[in-house]
Every structure is written in C-alpha cells, then in structure tokens.
Enzyme design. Structure first.
Site, short mmCIF file in Angstrom:
data_model
loop_
_atom_site.label_atom_id
_atom_site.label_comp_id
_atom_site.label_asym_id
_atom_site.label_seq_id
_atom_site.Cartn_x
_atom_site.Cartn_y
_atom_site.Cartn_z
CB CYS A 119 -0.93 0.00 1.20
SG CYS A 119 -1.80 -1.56 1.47
CG HIS B 284 -2.48 4.32 4.97
ND1 HIS B 284 -2.31 4.18 3.61
CD2 HIS B 284 -2.64 3.05 5.46
CE1 HIS B 284 -2.35 2.89 3.28
NE2 HIS B 284 -2.56 2.19 4.38
CD GLU C 72 -2.78 7.46 9.02
OE1 GLU C 72 -2.27 8.29 8.24
OE2 GLU C 72 -3.67 6.66 8.67
CE LYS D 110 -5.65 4.14 1.35
NZ LYS D 110 -4.77 5.26 1.77
CG HIS E 241 -6.30 0.72 0.24
ND1 HIS E 241 -5.30 1.25 -0.57
CD2 HIS E 241 -5.65 0.24 1.35
CE1 HIS E 241 -4.13 1.09 0.02
NE2 HIS E 241 -4.33 0.49 1.17
CG PHE F 236 -1.25 -5.82 4.07
CD1 PHE F 236 -1.79 -5.07 5.10
CD2 PHE F 236 -2.08 -6.69 3.40
CE1 PHE F 236 -3.12 -5.19 5.46
CE2 PHE F 236 -3.42 -6.82 3.74
CZ PHE F 236 -3.95 -6.07 4.77
#
Length: 420
Positions: free
Chosen positions: A171, A311, A322, A343, A348, A406
C-alpha cells in the site's frame, strides 16, 4: 554536517503535471471535483460474479476506454493495470506540456509502482493453460505478466531512455515511487521522471483472500457508507482500482521551459515495521519514524505542516495506530490542522493510493480547500479535525501524505507550495 551539505547542494524536484484514473473520475480534475463533492465511487462489483464472496463491493473504475489514450494494437497486449498507468501518464504529460526530445531522453526516467501488478493477466493465462493447453498462451504473456510492464510501456511511449524501474511496497507503493523519483532528481540521476502507482486487483481471488483475512468491509448492502476511516463503526477497507501519475522535473529546467509548477516535493522517508505481515506495529513505531524522517528530510518542523492526507484505510488497527502516531509526532499541532482520508470515497487503490492521495494533497496546496472524510460520523478521536463529510477551506502551504502498507512498509511525502 554532511547532512546539511546534502540538503544545501541537492537540486529541487517539482511537480509540473499529474493525471489520474480512479473510481470517482477518469482525470485528475474530475477526481478532485468528486472528492470535494464527497462523491463515493464504491458500489456492488459488476465485473465478475460475486456469488459466495463475503465482500461483494469495491471501487471499480467506470467508463474507462484504453483506446482513448493509445493505439489498440498497444492496449490489447497490456494488462488493465498497465493501461491505467499509461492513461494517467498521458494526462500528466499533457498537463505538463512536456515533450522529450532526443537530447533530453537520456535524462528522463520512469518509476511506476504496483502493489499487485498484472494479476488479471495471471488468472486469465492460467485459465487458458487449463482449458486450451500451452498453445493457448499468448506470446505477449511474458510482457503482459511482468511487474515492470507499466513502466516499460510508458518509457517506450514517451521515449524516456534514462533509468526505468518498477517498485512494489504494498500500500506504500505509489508514495515510495514518487519519493524515490524525487531523489533521482534531487541527486542528479535524472532531470525528468514520469512516476506514480497503479493497480487493478478487484478480482475474485484478491477480494476473497483479503476478505478471508478479515481486512475488507462486509457492508455489502450499503456500499457508499462502507469505507469509514477514523469512524468508530469501521469494519475494514474497500479494495479499489486506479492509477495516479506525475511529471517530476528539476526546478531550473522546468522554469527555463516555462512550466507551470504545481508543487515542490521537499520531503520523503520510508521505514519498515519488521513486525507482522498484515498488522501495523501496535505503537506505530515505523509510521512515527517515517513521518519524523520525512519532516527532517524537508528541513521543517511539525508545526509547519498545514494538512495531512492520512493513510486512513477504515480498518480497526490502521486507523487507531495512525492517529496515535500523528499525535506522537505532531503533539499539540495535531489538533490544529485538518487530517482527512480520501479513501472514504475512492476506497483503497493499493499501489495507486499514495500517488492519487499526493495529487489530492497537491490540489489542497493549489486551491486552498482540503477534501473531506465522508462517513466519519463517530470519530475515534474527537479532538482531531478529520474534515467530516464536507471539504473545508484551509490555507495549505505544506502538506503531508501518509502511506502504510501490509508487510510493514511505511512511506511519507511532504510537498510545499512553489516558492522560488
């Protein structure tokens, strides 16, 4: 200090054009307009049969025709992820009014990333082999099925004969691609770089795998409200497709060619959690370090950042971690600036996410508006301004864009309004 000398001597990397193919728009301008309207691109999947899938919604690209951007004899050999990348790059190059003549070609590079790569082609070729045998495999399969096929196609289309690379960091891919491309320019390896990220992984296999890993939302009956970054009722992210591309140039060259400079890339950093394949470090150590290192690379203090494009995936662990990391890095300043996740509208886009989100941050710098986080009805932190539901007018001189993936990949970019 050596670090001070490097900062003093390095060249300036600026953005002169951008393009995007997303679930909410087929250009960068259309995507930005949709974000400001709070328009969601998430819906029931219609590109394949979702029977039996736990998650049946995604952010698919709608109305895209590759032949609008390239000859059919070229588009037909390409996986969709590469088609998206080429289309977004065509837009970016046209926006930058860029041509790459032979004398500039060796100083022009390409760096385009993808988290999943040409997965659609993998699955189709496997089915061809199963049903038709070896003779059913396309002679283009070795090209179409390569992770670097997008960057290769872009290089050939525009005649860029400098360094051509692909990058894959889950990502964080789009952010890493742009950050590394900026370094090529800052340290003198290239004068122009066509860069960004792309993915088309809305497939039955990838939806099934991510859903079985409990990473995806299962709000199948309410797709437009399924992506809920920073909301207490979030239940997973939404898999999406798309691409974002940028033209980066060395500043003096861009000025001499009369380019319109959209923003300057002033900071970049990447780190690894080395902790878990799908879960972020519980204390957000890697994310914190990436943000701090990006600020140091930019030579600025946290208090100078005006906006953070987070993110913000809508997963339980990412959003909580986050927010904690932002509070740790920014202290009291964290509650004084807008922090939003686009997002919530696009879903995503994996490898494309960081590129499109940096473009959104660039528009924020350009326009004085920051995009909203829709569906943030019950924020997990009531003191932070997640820009709920509607855009906000906000003077943004410096913006940060976060990407955490990830495998523990963390990447952060910092851009600034152009100042000579």
């Amino acid at each position: 200090m050596i670090e001070d000398e490097v900062h003093r001597d390095r060249r300036r990397a600026v953005i002169t054009g951008w393009g995007a193919i997303t679930p909410v728009g087929l250009t960068a301008d259309d995507t930005w307009a949709a974000l400001l309207e709070g328009r969601c691109g998430i819906a029931k999947i219609n590109s394949f049969d979702t029977t039996g899938l736990l998650t049946q919604i995604a952010g698919e690209v709608k109305g895209f025709d590759a032949d609008d951007y390239m000859p059919h004899k070229i588009s037909r050999r390409m996986d969709t992820y590469a088609q998206y990348a080429v289309a977004a790059t065509v837009q970016a190059v046209e926006a930058a009014k860029l041509t790459i003549p032979p004398h500039l070609a060796p100083r022009a590079g390409v760096l385009i990333g993808s988290g999943y790569g040409p997965v659609g082609s993998y699955y189709r070729q496997a089915e061809q082999l199963r049903t038709k045998g070896p003779r059913g495999i396309s002679p283009f399969s070795a090209i179409t099925g390569a992770m670097d096929s997008a960057s290769g196609e872009v290089s050939m289309m525009f005649g860029a004969t400098g360094p051509t690379r692909a990058i894959s960091t889950a990502c964080a891919t789009g952010t890493d691609a742009i950050g590394e491309a900026a370094r090529w320019i800052q340290h003198g390896y290239a004068d122009i770089v066509l860069t960004g990220g792309t993915d088309c992984c809305v497939t039955a296999v990838d939806i099934a795998g991510s859903s079985n890993a409990r990473a995806l939302s299962r709000r199948n009956d309410d797709p437009e409200r399924a992506s809920r970054p920073f909301d207490k009722d979030r239940d997973g992210f939404i898999m999406s497709a798309g691409a974002g591309a940028l033209v980066l140039e060395e500043a003096t060259g861009a000025i001499s060619r009369g380019r319109n400079i959209l923003a300057e890339v002033i900071g970049y950093a990447s780190t690894s959690d080395a902790y878990h394949w799908t879960s972020p470090h519980p204390e957000g150590l890697g994310a914190r370090r990436a943000m701090r290192n990006a600020l140091a690379d930019a030579g600025i203090e946290p208090s100078e950042v005006d906006y953070i494009n987070a993110h913000g995936t809508s997963t339980e662990l990412n959003d909580e971690t986050e927010v904690q990391a932002i509070r740790q890095v920014f202290g009291e300043h964290a509650v004084k600036i807008p922090v939003s996740s686009t997002k919530s509208m696009t879903g995503h886009m994996i490898g494309a996410a960081g590129a499109v989100e940096l473009i959104a941050a660039g528009y924020a710098v350009q326009t004085g508006f920051v995009p909203p986080t829709i569906n943030c009805d019950t924020p997990l932190d009531t003191e932070i301004n997640f820009v709920p539901h509607r855009p906000q007018e906000w003077d943004t001189r410096i913006a940060m864009s976060n990407s955490f993936g990830f495998g523990g990949h963390n990447a952060v970019l910092v851009i600034r309004r152009w100042e000579e």
